[in-house]
Design a protein around this motif. Sequence first.
Motif, short mmCIF file in Angstrom:
data_model
loop_
_atom_site.label_atom_id
_atom_site.label_comp_id
_atom_site.label_asym_id
_atom_site.label_seq_id
_atom_site.Cartn_x
_atom_site.Cartn_y
_atom_site.Cartn_z
N ASN A 109 42.29 85.82 36.94
CA ASN A 109 43.74 86.02 37.05
C ASN A 109 44.31 85.43 38.35
N ARG A 111 54.63 90.16 43.64
CA ARG A 111 53.49 89.33 43.22
C ARG A 111 52.67 88.89 44.43
N ASN A 158 57.87 90.78 30.92
CA ASN A 158 56.84 89.83 31.37
C ASN A 158 56.20 90.28 32.68
N GLN A 212 52.29 91.21 33.25
CA GLN A 212 51.48 90.55 34.28
C GLN A 212 50.75 91.57 35.15
N GLU A 214 47.83 93.09 33.13
CA GLU A 214 46.75 92.12 32.90
C GLU A 214 45.97 91.82 34.17
N ASN A 215 46.65 91.84 35.31
CA ASN A 215 46.01 91.37 36.55
C ASN A 215 45.48 92.48 37.44
#
Length: 707
Positions: free
Chosen positions: A223, A411, A447, A451, A454-455
């Motif tokens: 990732n 992020r 989204n 993310q 998932e990460n």
Amino acid sequence: MCRERWRLANMAALCESFTLCGLGPGSGVGLDGGLLALEPGPDRDHVLLTDRGRTATLFKVSDQKPLGCWSAKHGQIITCPVVCNSETHEYIAVHDDKVLRIWKNTDVNLDKAFKATLSADVYRIHSLPKGGPVVLFKGGGVRTLDVLLEAPQQEIENIISDEVIKWSEAFMEREQPVLIFATEKNGDSFVYVQKLKMNNLHKYKLEQQELSKALSFTAYIKNQIITLLCLSSNDCVYKFLIPLQQNMEEEEQILPRSLLLNLSVSGSVLKGTSFVVLDKDHIAVLGSLATAGEESKECLTIWNTKFQTLQTSKELPLGTSGQIWCYEKKFFFTHGKVLTVVIYKCETSSLAAAVGKLKDSQAPDVSSFVDWNNLGDEELVISFQSQQSVALKPESGMTDASTTVFENELRQVMSKGQMPDFQATIGCVVTAIINRCKANPKYYPRNFLLQIVENQDLSYSLCPDLMVVALEKKDLHLLQICLQRFPDIPEEITYACLKAFLSISDAYLQRIDLNLESVICYLDIELNNKEVKTEIVENGFSTELEQDIWETKITKKLHVTGDSESCPVGPQKAALLNAILHSSYSETFLLPHLKNLPAQQAVLFLRYLYYLYVKCSEKITTTLPGTCPPTVNQIMDWLCLLLDAHFSVMVMLPEAKELLSKLHKFVRAQVRFYSELNKIEGSLQELQRLNHQKDPHTYSVEVLELI
């Protein structure tokens, strides 16, 4: 040490071992000996062995025999490990630092193979599965092989000046080659990350403890984050996280470290020399075990990084070179004057294994312990490495700042991952976002939430309202990922997801982006290719020969569709149902919820489970192809659960009666099949017992007839 170690459900074990080959002079024990390298060959069962001299040999591991051997001529020394180009199956090596050689399996004489003299000394060549070979020079310059061959004498830049490269590795990340290498200078360790296509180079300095030295490195990528592990001379393994998405252009950043594992237990300390990563929870370390008052012994060990425990060890009395490699669930290392292979196994370790149905071993789960005492409220301050900070509150903090700016900065924080209680922090962030979604129905950063899940290694407990809101929004992709990754989902939520998946039409699902890896390799496609088979075989028996042959209309249907059963749902719904099958649960808590499932949905789910069961039984291995498909145990467990919850309803529904009859006959046929296998096994065991009782010096020919 072995008597006092803590085992958790035999999570890791060293199995059988064998000798692959003998070693020549200078390749045996001691840190000055050993091999130049062991690399993967052109096949999964092949390895390439390069010694510290002139020879490279290709071995077939299962047969324990060489398939080819190539030697440089007298006076030349192979200075770069031989690698196999996975795309062309050609072999590449460097001798005398600058002379590049490329040859094929059919070439016998290495001196007559393709030759190119380079302008700088080569440190290592890495062969990537889809990106081709990558050449790293001792000065830090990097070139792909095709670019290098266009002009072998091209000038190679010197990046690291007086630093010395100690280790390197290459990866493919989103179809882009990424190379990472570690250097040393005056006791300090540095790491360089090179993105080849973007010609993007980042340099980092590793945070180190005083009087400790980096002994060995390994790394993996996931990732867009490189996890670098370092074995230190202070008997510890440290972890460094390196984000690939870097917005700041700094000359040199300092990478903070976190302790992954302390190599000591019950007063004994392992002085590691090298190590490899086995999976997200296990590493193997080769080294010397030192106990007070006893002589140190070299051994191979497997450690669980989640529970900080030694799982198993194997003493190596003949000594090693301190090197270890790991390919295809096998360890390779020198032991005395031979190269030894040890097969190992690792199993998932989690609380679900003890209290409920365990998630499939291939599915990820929470990999770190969360300190629940340090969980804060929804007001959270995140300190950035650039000395900036962002105050995150459920309303004010996220309303005042731009959503785009906030998400970009968050992020950046998540890519660092070095703050204390990082998982708890991200959980609080997700909770704050979900609270804003509840207060403002128009706000739903789908989204961004996808993310994060998932990460990051999150759990249901860290963000309990996430799946509830996803159910309200009908965010099926997010629900699928949560079911695959969260190990602690309550049975009530699992049931709610199941009911939602079964109620949504296949036509609606075709418009949604879902992960279909678990179904794509086994789902029926007969309706597309109109393939017709003339014989139906189950576990080696033709169904036409069964005593209880199915009804004529069913048999006709089988010959038309080409299989014993066609999938009752589309691929999207099948992928969602597979996520349900992989989820952890306790039968006691799930069964009351399953009883509330509408009858038509229960029949549809039962049809899909029956379809999977037939698919699993078509082959002797009883495993479905593809990435993380349902296991036969999971299918059978859910079949039993569903029948327990709805049996009285099933026997009353006309559409369910035929399905139950087919399931009963199929299971009965399998019981007869395995019963015959048990008879054969008993006969063979009796024959073996009789043979042991006979005189071994008596020669005879016997014929055994099995009735």
